[in-house]
Design a protein around this motif. Structure first.
Motif, short mmCIF file in Angstrom:
data_model
loop_
_atom_site.label_atom_id
_atom_site.label_comp_id
_atom_site.label_asym_id
_atom_site.label_seq_id
_atom_site.Cartn_x
_atom_site.Cartn_y
_atom_site.Cartn_z
N ILE A 356 0.87 -1.18 0.00
CA ILE A 356 0.00 0.00 0.00
C ILE A 356 0.91 1.22 0.00
O ILE A 356 1.84 1.28 0.79
CB ILE A 356 -0.83 0.05 1.30
N ARG A 357 0.63 2.15 -0.87
CA ARG A 357 1.43 3.39 -0.91
C ARG A 357 0.56 4.57 -0.55
O ARG A 357 -0.63 4.60 -0.87
CB ARG A 357 1.95 3.64 -2.33
N ASN A 358 1.17 5.53 0.06
CA ASN A 358 0.51 6.81 0.23
C ASN A 358 1.52 7.80 -0.35
O ASN A 358 2.55 8.04 0.22
CB ASN A 358 0.27 7.06 1.72
N GLY A 413 4.95 -1.65 5.65
CA GLY A 413 6.36 -1.58 5.27
C GLY A 413 6.72 -2.68 4.29
O GLY A 413 6.13 -3.76 4.29
N TYR A 414 7.69 -2.38 3.45
CA TYR A 414 8.04 -3.29 2.35
C TYR A 414 8.81 -4.52 2.82
O TYR A 414 8.63 -5.61 2.27
CB TYR A 414 8.84 -2.52 1.29
N ASP A 415 9.68 -4.36 3.82
CA ASP A 415 10.43 -5.53 4.31
C ASP A 415 9.46 -6.57 4.89
O ASP A 415 9.58 -7.76 4.61
CB ASP A 415 11.44 -5.11 5.39
N GLY A 431 5.15 -5.23 -6.73
CA GLY A 431 5.15 -3.86 -6.22
C GLY A 431 6.40 -3.14 -6.66
O GLY A 431 7.22 -3.69 -7.40
N ASP A 432 6.54 -1.92 -6.17
CA ASP A 432 7.76 -1.16 -6.46
C ASP A 432 8.81 -1.56 -5.43
O ASP A 432 9.35 -0.73 -4.72
CB ASP A 432 7.47 0.35 -6.44
N THR A 433 9.06 -2.85 -5.39
CA THR A 433 9.97 -3.42 -4.39
C THR A 433 11.39 -3.43 -4.95
O THR A 433 11.62 -3.89 -6.07
CB THR A 433 9.55 -4.87 -4.06
N THR A 434 12.29 -2.94 -4.15
CA THR A 434 13.65 -2.78 -4.62
C THR A 434 14.47 -4.05 -4.34
O THR A 434 14.35 -4.65 -3.27
CB THR A 434 14.30 -1.58 -3.92
N ILE A 435 15.28 -4.40 -5.32
CA ILE A 435 16.13 -5.59 -5.20
C ILE A 435 17.36 -5.20 -4.40
O ILE A 435 18.25 -4.51 -4.90
CB ILE A 435 16.53 -6.10 -6.60
N ASN A 438 19.96 -7.87 1.28
CA ASN A 438 19.47 -8.55 2.49
C ASN A 438 18.09 -9.17 2.31
O ASN A 438 17.71 -10.08 3.03
CB ASN A 438 19.50 -7.60 3.70
N ARG A 439 17.33 -8.73 1.31
CA ARG A 439 16.01 -9.32 1.08
C ARG A 439 16.10 -10.72 0.47
O ARG A 439 15.15 -11.49 0.51
CB ARG A 439 15.18 -8.40 0.19
N TYR A 440 17.27 -11.03 -0.10
CA TYR A 440 17.46 -12.38 -0.65
C TYR A 440 17.49 -13.44 0.44
O TYR A 440 17.49 -14.62 0.15
CB TYR A 440 18.75 -12.45 -1.48
N GLY A 516 8.59 3.38 5.04
CA GLY A 516 8.29 1.97 4.73
C GLY A 516 9.33 1.31 3.85
O GLY A 516 9.25 0.13 3.57
N SER A 517 10.32 2.08 3.38
CA SER A 517 11.27 1.49 2.44
C SER A 517 12.52 1.00 3.16
O SER A 517 12.72 1.25 4.34
CB SER A 517 11.63 2.50 1.35
N PHE A 518 13.36 0.32 2.40
CA PHE A 518 14.61 -0.22 2.95
C PHE A 518 15.60 0.88 3.31
O PHE A 518 16.63 0.63 3.93
CB PHE A 518 15.25 -1.16 1.90
N ILE A 519 15.30 2.13 2.92
CA ILE A 519 16.27 3.23 3.09
C ILE A 519 16.54 3.49 4.57
O ILE A 519 17.65 3.88 4.95
CB ILE A 519 15.77 4.49 2.36
N GLY A 561 16.10 9.30 -1.03
CA GLY A 561 15.03 8.63 -1.76
C GLY A 561 15.58 7.86 -2.93
O GLY A 561 16.76 7.99 -3.27
N GLU A 562 14.68 7.09 -3.54
CA GLU A 562 15.11 6.33 -4.71
C GLU A 562 14.85 7.14 -5.97
O GLU A 562 13.87 7.92 -6.04
CB GLU A 562 14.36 5.01 -4.77
N ILE A 563 15.72 6.93 -6.94
CA ILE A 563 15.70 7.77 -8.14
C ILE A 563 14.31 7.85 -8.81
O ILE A 563 13.86 8.95 -9.12
CB ILE A 563 16.80 7.30 -9.14
N PRO A 564 13.58 6.74 -8.95
CA PRO A 564 12.28 6.88 -9.63
C PRO A 564 11.33 7.83 -8.91
O PRO A 564 10.63 8.60 -9.55
CB PRO A 564 11.73 5.45 -9.62
N TYR A 565 11.32 7.80 -7.57
CA TYR A 565 10.42 8.71 -6.84
C TYR A 565 10.95 10.14 -6.90
O TYR A 565 10.19 11.09 -7.03
CB TYR A 565 10.29 8.30 -5.37
N ILE A 566 12.30 10.29 -6.79
CA ILE A 566 12.87 11.64 -6.81
C ILE A 566 12.60 12.31 -8.15
O ILE A 566 12.30 13.49 -8.22
CB ILE A 566 14.40 11.60 -6.53
N1 SER Z 1 11.10 0.80 -3.15
C1 SER Z 1 10.99 0.76 -1.72
C2 SER Z 1 11.32 -0.59 -1.16
O1 SER Z 1 11.34 -1.54 -1.86
C3 SER Z 1 9.64 1.19 -1.26
O2 SER Z 1 9.42 2.52 -1.47
O3 SER Z 1 11.58 -0.67 0.01
#
Ligand code: SER
Length: 717
Positions: A356-358, A413-415, A431-435, A438-440, A516-519, A561-566
């Protein structure tokens, strides 16, 4: 069988021969079956044997070459029993392996990527499995678990096996066993709630006769009919057994007598042809020619035919339809099956978790139209890319999107979302989930469908200057100062307020990150920021507010932030903000699946197919991103945030060059004016400045280029 025989002779009353049936019940016991067969041949002098169970056939087949009594069976379907290797054995059906193509066709048509075979541990049960495994491997369908059930298993043992299957999260089963074990299994599967929504059970031909008594009646009558016809054709009225001179007469088998007309009867059956009830009786190499299969759907106690399969046409709705249709393995050629749980919703759909995104909802938007509505509408760039990828797959991929929300319908949150794949709540995440590495630990990613990377976005010092001075950027300020000090006055560079992460950290300024992102993890672990120094933001408006507030008023120095959102953010707020490196590398946005999922290579290939094809990806990008900029200067758009050089960019340069040229000309003219004053005064030129200029121009025209002096009036005369 005796009813089928009466029917047969009622129609063929002119036949001079009559078959008489002799039955012996030997149950499932092979020894009892063997002894019954011996008794039938030796004492009853039967001229053909029709064993009813596959296990009985196994032993009886061995007796045939000795006594030359033909054995006719439709139940001995094991590919290990072959009429070509067992003379006098006639199979009035196809061998089991013929149905493998159809079963695998069904698995492929419904796009099932995993199936669990459940089969009995007998020659009949095991016989099909090698053929099935090979065929499933060909269509890349995984067999994560095989359940082998000994025929002697009691209810507790069968239930334990079913519970194992349930725990394995397999939902599609293929059951290959005899009726006695099969009927027990289905009762217990119902008790284990495995006959409910979400499951699918495919049964093989042998069991289908249990569920389709009409089918078994047809097959039974086929054998009698074939035998009765052959006997009539061969003109057999009576036949005797010939005594054998057995050398090892202590073995009862060898002491069997030979049926005198056995060979003739056998050959006549082989050449008998007729059209039975829905089956064309025509033997090829001792068994029924594989021609067609009917597919039926069992609903409670009833069954409905949903289509058929033939080697030439694949699936079709009507077996008797002779229209020239192309070969098809599409499920659209079949009637809609009713699945367990009385639903038309196909089982084993891929359960896809969706974040879910806001904010930045161009990527993904989940909307509930009312608070009671549990099926939200889901849209966005990510979803369109997924559908394009789905279209590029070589098989259908049925799925359902399930938004991952807490009870307030907010994001977790994405994680956490990705971790739900590990807990098997979802099969995949779209989703717009980033590779990121650590998610592997808990998922496998496809190849990326969009590039990404983490940067800072900061306020620029002078947001009014646009790009007029961008030509200055290639050289550092010092270099410009050194080389052009004399020319730089009307100039102020477009500068980010902060460029150095270390400086921001050292000075203890606040920074923002995408909620909610990995950042958050990147800021804490990789960049070593104190947790009290970063704040989550979701929407571009929140980014803007936090950045524009100023660090002294509780604002942030930068948002990570991530480039696509920026890019989207900058498209909205134009040149008031800028991206500042270094770029913390990620592999981009990808879809996530269970570790080891066989789908990953297919989806990855399909992603490349879409992203490398401008005709596919460009319309999706245009749909979501082309109208996102409020900037007057259209060069700052999502697709090219880095301002490109245009005429405007060199405006400053042209301005300097123009002014410099004008000043030089003026200096020259003034110098000239004063050095030639006497010549001009000779001519009584008025003292007005402009008149003098005109006169200078005239003199200039008469200039003697060799002497660098003006010719005098007198000399011309
Ligand atoms: N792209 C981010 C993520 O995967 C969410 O904004 O954590």
């Amino acid at each position: 069988m005796s009813m089928a025989l009466s029917d047969f002779y009622a129609v063929n009353h002119n036949y001079s021969t009559r078959l008489s049936l002799l039955t012996k019940d030997s149950g499932n016991d092979i020894i009892a079956a063997a002894s019954a067969a011996l008794d039938l041949i030796k004492n009853e002098e039967v001229q053909a044997i029709i064993p009813q169970r596959p296990a009985q056939a196994r032993f009886v087949i061995e007796l045939c070459p000795i006594s030359q009594v033909p054995i006719i069976s439709f139940s001995a379907t094991s590919p290990f029993l072959s009429p070509s290797q067992n003379p006098f054995f006639i199979r009035t059906t196809q061998d089991e392996s013929a149905q493998v193509k159809v079963i695998v066709g069904i698995v492929k048509a419904f796009g099932w990527r995993e199936i669990a075979p459940i089969y009995e541990d007998t020659e009949y049960g095991n016989g099909l499995i090698p053929y099935l495994m090979d065929a499933l491997q060909e269509i890349d369908t995984r067999v994560p678990y095989r359940s082998v059930i000994p025929p002697s298993s009691n209810n507790t043992e069968i239930s334990e096996e079913l519970n194992k299957l349930k725990a394995n999260h397999t939902r599609i089963f293929l059951v290959h066993m005899t009726a006695s074990l099969g009927s027990k299994l289905f009762v217990l599967a119902k008790k284990a709630e495995m006959m409910s929504e979400g499951y699918a059970w495919i049964i093989t031909q042998g069991l289908s006769f249990l569920l389709d008594p009409m089918g078994s009646k047809v097959m039974d009558s086929l054998q009698v009919w074939a035998l009765a016809m052959a006997v009539e054709k061969a003109g057999i009225v009576h036949s005797s057994f010939l005594k054998q001179n057995a050398s090892n007469s202590n073995v009862d088998l060898a002491a069997l007598d030979i049926l005198e007309i056995g060979r003739k009867l056998h050959n006549t059956i082989l050449t008998t042809k007729f059209q039975g009830l829905s089956v064309n009786f025509h033997l090829v190499k001792g068994q029924l020619e594989p021609s067609a299969f009917e597919l039926f759907n069992v609903i409670g106690r009833t069954e409905r035919i949903i289509g058929s399969w033939t080697g030439n046409r694949g699936f079709s709705l009507d077996l008797n339809d002779t229209s020239e249709e192309a070969y098809s393995t599409s499920k659209d050629k079949l009637k809609q099956p009713i699945w367990p749980g009385c639903t038309t919703d196909q089982p084993a759909k891929l359960r896809i978790g969706v974040p879910i995104r806001n904010g930045f909802e161009e990527f993904l938007k989940v909307e509930w139209h009312s608070s009671t509505d549990d099926k939200p509408s889901i849209s966005g760039f990510v979803i369109d890319v997924f559908h394009a990828v789905q279209d590029a797959l070589p098989f259908p991929l049925s799925h359902e999107f399930i938004p991952y929300v807490n009870k307030h319908r907010q994001s977790n949150g994405y994680d956490e979302l990705l971790y739900q794949i590990k807990t098997q709540r979802y099969d995949a995440v779209v989703g717009d989930t980033t590779i990121v590495a650590n998610r592997y630990l808990y998922v496998d990613f496809t190849l990326p469908y969009l590039e990404s990377g983490v940067l800072m976005v900061v306020l620029v010092k002078d947001d009014d200057n646009k790009n007029l001075w961008i030509f200055l950027r290639p050289l550092s300020l010092n270099l410009w100062l050194t080389t052009s000090v004399a020319f730089i006055f009307t100039v102020q560079r477009l500068q980010p307020t902060f460029v150095d992460v270390k400086e921001i950290k050292r000075k203890g300024y606040l920074v923002g990150y995408q909620k909610g992102s990995f950042i958050k993890g990147l800021l804490m672990k990789q960049l070593d920021f104190d947790e009290s120094k970063f704040k989550p933001f979701e929407t571009p408006e929140e980014y803007h507010e936090a950045l524009s507030k100023g660090i002294l008023n509780g604002g942030v120095a930068a948002v990570f932030g991530e480039i696509p959102y920026i890019k989207l953010f900058l498209a909205k707020y134009c040149s008031r903000y800028t991206m500042v490196g270094p770029t913390y590398k990620t592999d981009g946005f990808g879809f996530a699946f269970q570790q080891g999922s066989p789908l990953v290579p297919y989806i990855s290939r399909a992603i490349l197919n879409v992203t490398q094809d401008q005709e596919k990806i460009a319309p999706i990008e245009r749909k979501y991103f082309s109208s996102q900029t409020n900037c007057e200067d259209q060069s700052t758009t999502i697709s090219s945030h880095s301002p490109s050089l245009g005429v405007d960019s060199f405006g400053g340069l042209f301005l300097i060059a123009g002014i410099t040229s004008m000043v030089s000309l003026l200096v020259y003219v003034i110098k000239f004016f004063f050095s030639h004053w006497p010549a001009l005064s000779d001519k009584n030129i008025t003292t007005s400045f402009w008149s003098k200029l005109v006169e200078i121009a005239k003199l200039f025209d008469q200039k003697d280029l060799s002497s660098h002096h003006f010719k005098r009036e007198e000399s011309r005369a």
